[in-house]
Design a protein around this motif. Structure first.
Motif, PDB file in Angstrom:
ATOM      1  N   ALA A 789       0.864  -1.074   0.165  1.00 43.04           N
ATOM      2  CA  ALA A 789      -0.030   0.052  -0.073  1.00 43.04           C
ATOM      3  C   ALA A 789       0.984   1.239   0.103  1.00 43.04           C
ATOM      4  CB  ALA A 789      -1.005   0.224   1.088  1.00 43.04           C
ATOM      5  N   ARG A 790       0.949   1.946  -1.045  1.00 43.35           N
ATOM      6  CA  ARG A 790       1.634   3.040  -1.211  1.00 43.35           C
ATOM      7  C   ARG A 790       0.905   4.138  -1.899  1.00 43.35           C
ATOM      8  NH1 ARG A 790       5.350  -0.905  -3.504  1.00 43.35           N
ATOM      9  NH2 ARG A 790       7.188  -1.147  -2.519  1.00 43.35           N
ATOM     10  N   GLU A 791       1.079   5.428  -1.333  1.00 42.20           N
ATOM     11  CA  GLU A 791       0.424   6.581  -1.539  1.00 42.20           C
ATOM     12  C   GLU A 791       0.927   7.069  -2.893  1.00 42.20           C
ATOM     13  OE1 GLU A 791       0.116   9.578   1.164  1.00 42.20           O
ATOM     14  OE2 GLU A 791      -0.997   8.223   2.624  1.00 42.20           O
ATOM     15  N   ARG A 792       0.175   7.148  -3.944  1.00 45.08           N
ATOM     16  CA  ARG A 792       0.576   7.700  -5.315  1.00 45.08           C
ATOM     17  C   ARG A 792       0.375   9.147  -5.286  1.00 45.08           C
ATOM     18  NH1 ARG A 792      -2.309   3.839  -9.281  1.00 45.08           N
ATOM     19  NH2 ARG A 792      -3.909   4.412  -7.668  1.00 45.08           N
ATOM     20  N   GLU A 793       1.277   9.687  -5.743  1.00 45.27           N
ATOM     21  CA  GLU A 793       1.119  11.227  -6.056  1.00 45.27           C
ATOM     22  C   GLU A 793       0.410  11.605  -7.570  1.00 45.27           C
ATOM     23  OE1 GLU A 793       1.455  13.747  -4.201  1.00 45.27           O
ATOM     24  OE2 GLU A 793       2.312  12.751  -2.541  1.00 45.27           O
ATOM     25  N   LEU A 794      -1.008  11.762  -7.511  1.00 49.54           N
ATOM     26  CA  LEU A 794      -1.636  11.745  -8.750  1.00 49.54           C
ATOM     27  C   LEU A 794      -2.121  13.304  -8.992  1.00 49.54           C
ATOM     28  CD1 LEU A 794      -3.736   8.526  -8.779  1.00 49.54           C
ATOM     29  CD2 LEU A 794      -1.742   8.808  -9.755  1.00 49.54           C
ATOM     30  N   LYS A 795      -2.340  13.699 -10.057  1.00 54.61           N
ATOM     31  CA  LYS A 795      -2.994  14.650 -10.644  1.00 54.61           C
ATOM     32  C   LYS A 795      -4.329  14.806 -10.373  1.00 54.61           C
ATOM     33  CE  LYS A 795       0.783  16.506 -13.817  1.00 54.61           C
ATOM     34  NZ  LYS A 795       0.954  16.780 -15.255  1.00 54.61           N
ATOM     35  N   VAL A 796      -5.078  15.897 -10.236  1.00 52.67           N
ATOM     36  CA  VAL A 796      -6.544  15.600 -10.040  1.00 52.67           C
ATOM     37  C   VAL A 796      -7.049  15.624 -11.295  1.00 52.67           C
ATOM     38  CG1 VAL A 796      -8.452  17.069  -8.948  1.00 52.67           C
ATOM     39  CG2 VAL A 796      -6.538  17.106  -7.960  1.00 52.67           C
ATOM     40  N   PRO A 797      -8.008  14.512 -11.607  1.00 53.74           N
ATOM     41  CA  PRO A 797      -8.468  14.425 -12.858  1.00 53.74           C
ATOM     42  C   PRO A 797      -9.637  15.177 -13.028  1.00 53.74           C
ATOM     43  CG  PRO A 797      -8.738  12.493 -11.690  1.00 53.74           C
ATOM     44  CD  PRO A 797      -8.063  13.364 -10.950  1.00 53.74           C
ATOM     45  N   ARG A 798     -10.212  15.571 -14.199  1.00 56.67           N
ATOM     46  CA  ARG A 798     -11.224  16.442 -14.497  1.00 56.67           C
ATOM     47  C   ARG A 798     -12.273  15.582 -15.338  1.00 56.67           C
ATOM     48  NH1 ARG A 798     -11.092  21.769 -13.275  1.00 56.67           N
ATOM     49  NH2 ARG A 798     -12.602  22.164 -15.100  1.00 56.67           N
ATOM     50  N   GLY A 799     -13.557  15.944 -14.948  1.00 60.50           N
ATOM     51  CA  GLY A 799     -14.416  15.280 -16.025  1.00 60.50           C
ATOM     52  C   GLY A 799     -15.774  16.126 -16.040  1.00 60.50           C
ATOM     53  N   SER A 800     -16.848  15.623 -16.479  1.00 58.82           N
ATOM     54  CA  SER A 800     -18.229  16.176 -16.913  1.00 58.82           C
ATOM     55  C   SER A 800     -19.293  15.158 -16.381  1.00 58.82           C
ATOM     56  CB  SER A 800     -18.350  16.769 -18.125  1.00 58.82           C
ATOM     57  OG  SER A 800     -18.157  15.694 -19.161  1.00 58.82           O
ATOM     58  N   GLY A 801     -20.305  15.731 -16.021  1.00 60.05           N
ATOM     59  CA  GLY A 801     -21.634  14.912 -15.814  1.00 60.05           C
ATOM     60  C   GLY A 801     -22.353  15.222 -14.779  1.00 60.05           C
ATOM     61  N   LEU A 802     -23.455  14.983 -14.204  1.00 60.37           N
ATOM     62  CA  LEU A 802     -24.163  15.079 -12.987  1.00 60.37           C
ATOM     63  C   LEU A 802     -24.172  14.323 -11.907  1.00 60.37           C
ATOM     64  CD1 LEU A 802     -26.345  17.206 -11.791  1.00 60.37           C
ATOM     65  CD2 LEU A 802     -28.089  15.583 -12.897  1.00 60.37           C
ATOM     66  N   ILE A 803     -23.737  14.619 -10.658  1.00 60.96           N
ATOM     67  CA  ILE A 803     -23.361  13.701  -9.708  1.00 60.96           C
ATOM     68  C   ILE A 803     -24.374  14.163  -8.530  1.00 60.96           C
ATOM     69  CG2 ILE A 803     -21.776  12.787  -7.899  1.00 60.96           C
ATOM     70  CD1 ILE A 803     -19.785  13.457 -10.145  1.00 60.96           C
ATOM     71  N   THR A 815     -18.235  20.665   1.193  1.00 62.34           N
ATOM     72  CA  THR A 815     -16.862  20.229   0.638  1.00 62.34           C
ATOM     73  C   THR A 815     -16.765  19.495  -0.501  1.00 62.34           C
ATOM     74  OG1 THR A 815     -15.688  20.691   2.826  1.00 62.34           O
ATOM     75  CG2 THR A 815     -14.454  19.733   1.326  1.00 62.34           C
ATOM     76  N   VAL A 816     -17.464  18.529  -0.563  1.00 61.40           N
ATOM     77  CA  VAL A 816     -17.753  17.535  -1.707  1.00 61.40           C
ATOM     78  C   VAL A 816     -18.230  18.282  -3.069  1.00 61.40           C
ATOM     79  CG1 VAL A 816     -18.841  15.497  -2.595  1.00 61.40           C
ATOM     80  CG2 VAL A 816     -17.860  15.452  -0.174  1.00 61.40           C
ATOM     81  N   ARG A 817     -19.294  19.280  -2.572  1.00 60.95           N
ATOM     82  CA  ARG A 817     -19.741  19.897  -3.855  1.00 60.95           C
ATOM     83  C   ARG A 817     -18.706  20.743  -4.427  1.00 60.95           C
ATOM     84  NH1 ARG A 817     -24.465  24.061  -2.759  1.00 60.95           N
ATOM     85  NH2 ARG A 817     -22.512  24.818  -1.361  1.00 60.95           N
ATOM     86  N   THR A 818     -17.877  21.560  -3.669  1.00 62.75           N
ATOM     87  CA  THR A 818     -16.649  22.566  -4.064  1.00 62.75           C
ATOM     88  C   THR A 818     -15.734  21.461  -4.861  1.00 62.75           C
ATOM     89  OG1 THR A 818     -17.214  23.859  -2.178  1.00 62.75           O
ATOM     90  CG2 THR A 818     -15.280  23.958  -3.433  1.00 62.75           C
ATOM     91  N   ILE A 819     -15.221  20.299  -4.343  1.00 64.69           N
ATOM     92  CA  ILE A 819     -14.338  19.433  -4.963  1.00 64.69           C
ATOM     93  C   ILE A 819     -14.787  19.038  -6.499  1.00 64.69           C
ATOM     94  CG2 ILE A 819     -13.029  17.507  -4.908  1.00 64.69           C
ATOM     95  CD1 ILE A 819     -12.979  17.677  -1.919  1.00 64.69           C
ATOM     96  N   LEU A 820     -16.045  18.635  -6.416  1.00 65.96           N
ATOM     97  CA  LEU A 820     -16.616  18.331  -7.710  1.00 65.96           C
ATOM     98  C   LEU A 820     -16.646  18.952  -8.884  1.00 65.96           C
ATOM     99  CD1 LEU A 820     -18.940  15.383  -6.492  1.00 65.96           C
ATOM    100  CD2 LEU A 820     -16.701  15.039  -7.099  1.00 65.96           C
ATOM    101  N   GLU A 821     -17.410  20.511  -8.292  1.00 70.32           N
ATOM    102  CA  GLU A 821     -17.335  21.556  -9.159  1.00 70.32           C
ATOM    103  C   GLU A 821     -16.177  21.969  -9.698  1.00 70.32           C
ATOM    104  OE1 GLU A 821     -19.568  24.282  -7.099  1.00 70.32           O
ATOM    105  OE2 GLU A 821     -21.655  23.463  -7.480  1.00 70.32           O
ATOM    106  N   ILE A 822     -15.124  22.044  -8.940  1.00 71.08           N
ATOM    107  CA  ILE A 822     -13.721  22.289  -9.505  1.00 71.08           C
ATOM    108  C   ILE A 822     -13.323  21.234 -10.321  1.00 71.08           C
ATOM    109  CG2 ILE A 822     -11.335  22.477  -8.758  1.00 71.08           C
ATOM    110  CD1 ILE A 822     -12.233  23.638  -6.028  1.00 71.08           C
ATOM    111  N   CYS A 823     -13.575  20.262 -10.373  1.00 73.25           N
ATOM    112  CA  CYS A 823     -13.244  19.007 -11.265  1.00 73.25           C
ATOM    113  C   CYS A 823     -13.991  19.054 -12.510  1.00 73.25           C
ATOM    114  CB  CYS A 823     -13.352  17.568 -10.491  1.00 73.25           C
ATOM    115  SG  CYS A 823     -12.166  17.422  -9.289  1.00 73.25           S
TER     116      CYS A 823
END
Length: 922
Positions: A789-803, A815-823
């Motif tokens: 189990a290693r933490e991986r440094e990943l870039k924040v992926p972006r997408g589209s759609g209604l969640i 907080t979740v709404r803000t994160i998803l809207e940024i994405c």
């Protein structure tokens, strides 16, 4: 032949014993006597054959000797001619006045007159050895029964030094100062002319030498084929068998010089048969060579060949069928008379056996039949006192013994049946194909399948719960070794725990096995309770340290946020660097708080065993983090990993509990178990190592299994130590040397049980006031595939759609709404399951994914998910919970949830999990 044997067996099957014995004796005696007769016949035949072969060879040698006598006379005469030629040369060269032509003529004429077996003879000197004369030589020969002398060869036209009979004695390039290796050379048959007539010759050429050893010429003696044939007339009378014959072959082993059929003279030997060839290198004058099975004129011959003294080859051919005809006739008479004698002997023997043996054997057989039918009281006796009488007495005693043993066996059978039926464990036996042959009362009670229904049926067909153990059953039969499985979960009406043992069974030539299933459900539940109680004991021990660490984390968060609030409230500008540092401080503190909560969850939760490849180095490191956080700073903690990886097949949670228990014991031994006046603290060392189970290790560790290597985890402390009498009791439940309030005595008992369930063992070394060392030996696992189990440094992926986000905590929800809207996603929010279900029912065709909290008021995450599946069976759900992925989460996941994310989560983890679901990667 097989059909005939089967017919004989069917014929004899139902015949009376008397008939079978007489036939058996008759056939046996015939076979024995016939075999003896054939062996004797073979021996006699071999002896006769040897005599015949010796007789054939003697006849061959007799004729060979006569040929050698004839040719020896010719060779000796030729040597005499050469000797005279040498003497005449010596006389002439010493200056004596002789008429050498006249002397040679007289000598040759008289010599030829004395040798009627030859055609003629001559003396041929090398050119120019006699006073420069180019040619020389009178030649004396037979013609019309008188000797004549001719000078026709003493002419320039007859270049005798070029002829084969001359060059065979003196090769053209031969150094005349050297002698030849052989005294006599005989040519092949060749054609030449004498007095104008063509004649076929064989010439015996003998080199002549001067007193100094130099070659001076050649003397010759010529044989005409017809003359040779006439002088071998004694062979015309050769008659060993009607079709036997003899042949004389030239020195090259090819041309026949003599054959009883004159038409074959001068023909090639192979014209008689392609297989009849002579290799001069394989035939000598000292040993006769036998060539067997040569076909000549459609008849098989044995051929004898030998070289004569003159260099010819004498061959005799005899048909073996004719030579052994008398032997075969004699053997036929011998065998016929033997069979007659055998028949008479068998007839007399059969009558004797019938009268003295078969009658009593039949009586014995009748008595045995009675015993077989259960009549043990009958009697049998004979007036004769021999072996059959002893057999009858033994049968009588055997009948009495069988009666007694049968009564004992019936009682023992009832006793064993009662034991098996009264056993609380399931016991049933199977044949090799899985057919049930025994089914005890416990098996019927637990499975609710009666013995009548089970016996005769295939276990895997009517009780599929045992299908997973079919391979172990087959392995036990093939290897003839028991197989054992522990803590197996088998569900009938309810889930039960069993220890299952499979034993191979062989009886009456049929192989099978026995299942013994011990129900340990109550023991397992109690063991779970004990393990959970001990976990809670560890939690209590660590609670103070964890609370201290948690307060430190909260102090960092609260202090940082209060400082920011103060500055914002008083409009104090915060530099970007300080703001970034504050956010980083809060982020690190929050992660540390999440790790502390996760450790408490792992320690406190109930757990089923799951055996996977585990790296002990990583397990030790995780335990060391807890210990460094919670133990008093007076205890120095050291860890020594075992190489790059130290794999075992184990339950990771249980293994970490074992290591943690031992570390807590060591910590207590260096702190609370010391006296008030003693110094607190010490060194706690945890090492991981690899042990190869060699002979020395097996001698010192009796619990180790042969051929298995081990990983060893050693936990050493410098605490109070223990005496030997205490070490013997430390694994007993509820035994403890700690003060009241510091232990229940369950820790080491749990350690012992967990290690045993992992097929390992423990040894301890301890001395009072010096400390203790606990060594845990676990079987090494040979698989290198283990997930780290290693933490991986990943870039924040972006997408589209209604969640749709269903979360009852407002802070998390926003907080979740803000994160998803940024994405890049659109977000719908619901604060509980009822509200989320209403939104989904109205807009489920637009909603691409649902982020669902597991624990909520009014309607749980599980119920909300099932209701959404009724509306849209293809709904994609990411389940979130503050609990670790335990059995509650696994149960919801099994209903069709796509993925799980544990709280608290970062922006990166949430964005990655949503992106993978939206793109079909989960």
């Amino acid at each position: 032949m097989r059909r005939f044997a089967l017919d004989i067996r069917n014929f004899m099957r139902d015949k009376p014993l008397r008939f079978k014995i007489i036939v058996g004796v008759f056939v046996s005696m015939i076979l024995i006597n016939v075999a003896g007769t054939l062996i004797n016949a073979a021996i006699i035949h071999r002896a006769f054959a040897a005599i015949v072969e010796r007789d054939i060879e003697n006849s061959f040698l007799y004729n060979l000797e006569k040929i050698n006598n004839t040719t020896s006379e010719m060779i000796n005469s030729g040597k005499a001619v050469a000797l005279v030629g040498e003497i005449l040369f010596e006389i002439y060269t010493e200056g004596h006045r002789i008429d050498i032509d006249r002397v040679c003529t007289i000598f040759l004429q008289r010599k030829v007159e004395q040798i009627p077996v030859i055609l003629g003879s001559g003396i041929w000197y090398e050119p120019y050895v006699l006073g420069g004369r180019r040619f020389f030589g009178p030649y004396a020969y037979w013609e019309n029964n008188r000797v004549k002398v001719t000078w026709e060869y003493n002419t320039p036209d007859y270049n005798y030094v070029e002829h084969h009979w001359y060059t065979i004695a003196i090769p053209k390039d031969w150094d005349r100062a050297k002698k030849r290796s052989d005294p006599v050379y005989i040519t092949r048959p060749y054609d030449d002319y004498l007095q104008g007539k063509k004649i076929t010759f064989l010439t015996m050429a003998i080199p002549m030498y001067s007193p100094g050893g130099r070659i001076i010429g050649v003397s010759t003696t010529d044989w005409v084929i017809e003359v040779i044939h006439s002088h071998l007339a004694f062979l015309n009378g050769f008659y060993y068998t009607p079709n036997s014959f003899v042949v004389l072959v030239d020195s090259a082993g090819r041309t026949m010089l003599y054959h009883s059929d004159r038409a074959k003279i001068m023909k090639d030997l192979s014209s008689l048969s392609p297989g009849l060839t002579i290799d001069p290198s394989s035939i000598s004058p000292q040993k006769t060579r036998f060539i067997r099975d040569i076909s000549i004129g459609g008849r098989t011959y044995d051929v004898l060949a030998r070289r004569t003294d003159a260099g010819f080859y004498f061959v005799m051919a005899v048909p073996p069928g004719e030579s052994y005809a008398a032997v075969l006739r004699t053997m036929g008479i011998f065998i016929a008379l033997s069979l007659v004698v055998i028949g008479v002997i068998i007839l007399l023997a059969s009558r004797f056996i019938n009268a003295s043996v078969i009658r009593r054997v039949l009586a014995i057989n009748r008595r045995i039949t009675g015993i077989e039918q259960g009549d043990y009281t009958g009697d049998i006796s004979f007036s004769e006192r021999d072996e059959l009488t002893h057999i009858a007495d033994n049968i009588r005693h055997m009948a009495a013994t069988i009666l007694q043993r049968e009564q004992q066996l019936v009682g023992l059978q009832r006793y064993l049946f009662n034991i098996i039926e009264s056993m609380p464990s399931m016991l049933f036996s199977l044949k090799q194909d899985g057919t049930v042959s025994q089914w005890n009362a416990a098996a019927a009670r637990i499975t609710r399948i009666t013995a009548g229904s089970a016996i005769g049926a295939v276990l895997w067909d009517f009780l599929p719960q045992f299908a997973p153990y079919r391979l172990a059953f087959e392995k036990a039969i093939l290897s003839n070794e028991p197989q054992a499985m522990f803590r197996e979960v088998v569900t009938f009406r309810e889930q039960r725990y069993f220890n299952i043992s499979i034993f191979p069974l062989t009886g009456d030539g049929e192989r099978g096995g026995v299942f013994l299933c011990d129900d340990i459900t109550d023991v397992e539940y109690k063991d779970m309770q004990l393990r959970q109680a001990q976990k809670m004991e560890i939690v209590g021990t660590l609670a103070g340290g964890l609370a201290h660490d948690f307060n430190n984390v909260l102090a960092g968060i609260i202090g940082t946020t209060s400082l920011l609030k103060y500055r914002f409230a008083n409009n104090i500008q915060v530099p970007r660097e300080e703001l970034d540092a504050a956010v980083e401080t809060v982020d690190e503190a929050a992660k540390r708080a999440a790790e502390i909560v996760q450790q408490l969850l792992v320690l406190a939760r109930k757990h089923e065993y799951t055996f996977v490849p585990v790296d002990l180095n990583e397990s030790v490191e995780r335990v060391m983090k807890i210990c460094r956080t919670t133990f008093d700073k007076s205890v120095e903690i050291q860890s020594v990993p075992g190489g790059t990886s130290a794999l075992v097949l184990a339950d990771p949670v249980q293994i970490e509990q074992v290591i943690l228990n031992l570390c807590v014991n060591g910590y207590h031994a260096m702190t609370v178990m010391r006296g008030p006046e003693e110094r607190q603290g010490g060194v706690l060392t945890v090492t991981v190592d690899f042990i190869r189970a060699d002979e020395r290790f097996m001698e010192t560790q009796p619990d180790a299994e042969p051929g298995r290597d081990y990983r060893v985890v050693s936990v050493r402390d410098t605490g109070v130590g223990m005496e030997q009498k205490i070490i013997a009791k430390i694994f007993d439940p509820f035994f403890t040397t700690k003060l009241k309030g510091y232990g229940t005595g369950l820790g080491l008992s749990m350690v012992y049980n967990i290690v045993k369930q992992h097929q390992g063992f423990i040894n301890i070394y301890s001395e009072p006031r010096l400390g203790s060392s606990f060594n845990i030996y676990l079987p090494a696992h040979d698989t290198r595939a283990v997930t780290h189990a290693r933490e991986r440094e990943l870039k924040v992926p972006r997408g589209s759609g209604l969640i749709l986000v269903i979360e009852d905590e407002p802070a998390i929800r926003n907080t979740v709404r803000t994160i998803l809207e940024i994405c890049g996603y659109k977000v719908l929010l619901a604060e509980n399951g009822e509200e989320g279900l209403a939104i989904f029912r109205e807009r489920h065709r637009e909603i691409d994914m649902v982020l669902l909290d597991m624990v909520m008021p009014r309607r749980s995450g599980r119920d909300t998910f099932l209701a959404m599946k009724e509306i849209d069976d293809g709904v994609r759900v990411l389940l979130a919970s503050g609990f670790s992925k335990d059995e509650r989460v696994e149960e919801i996941m099994s209903l069709g949830v796509i993925a799980f994310i544990q709280k608290p989560y970062t922006m990166e983890r949430l964005a990655t999990a949503v992106w993978e679901i939206m793109n079909g990667m989960s």
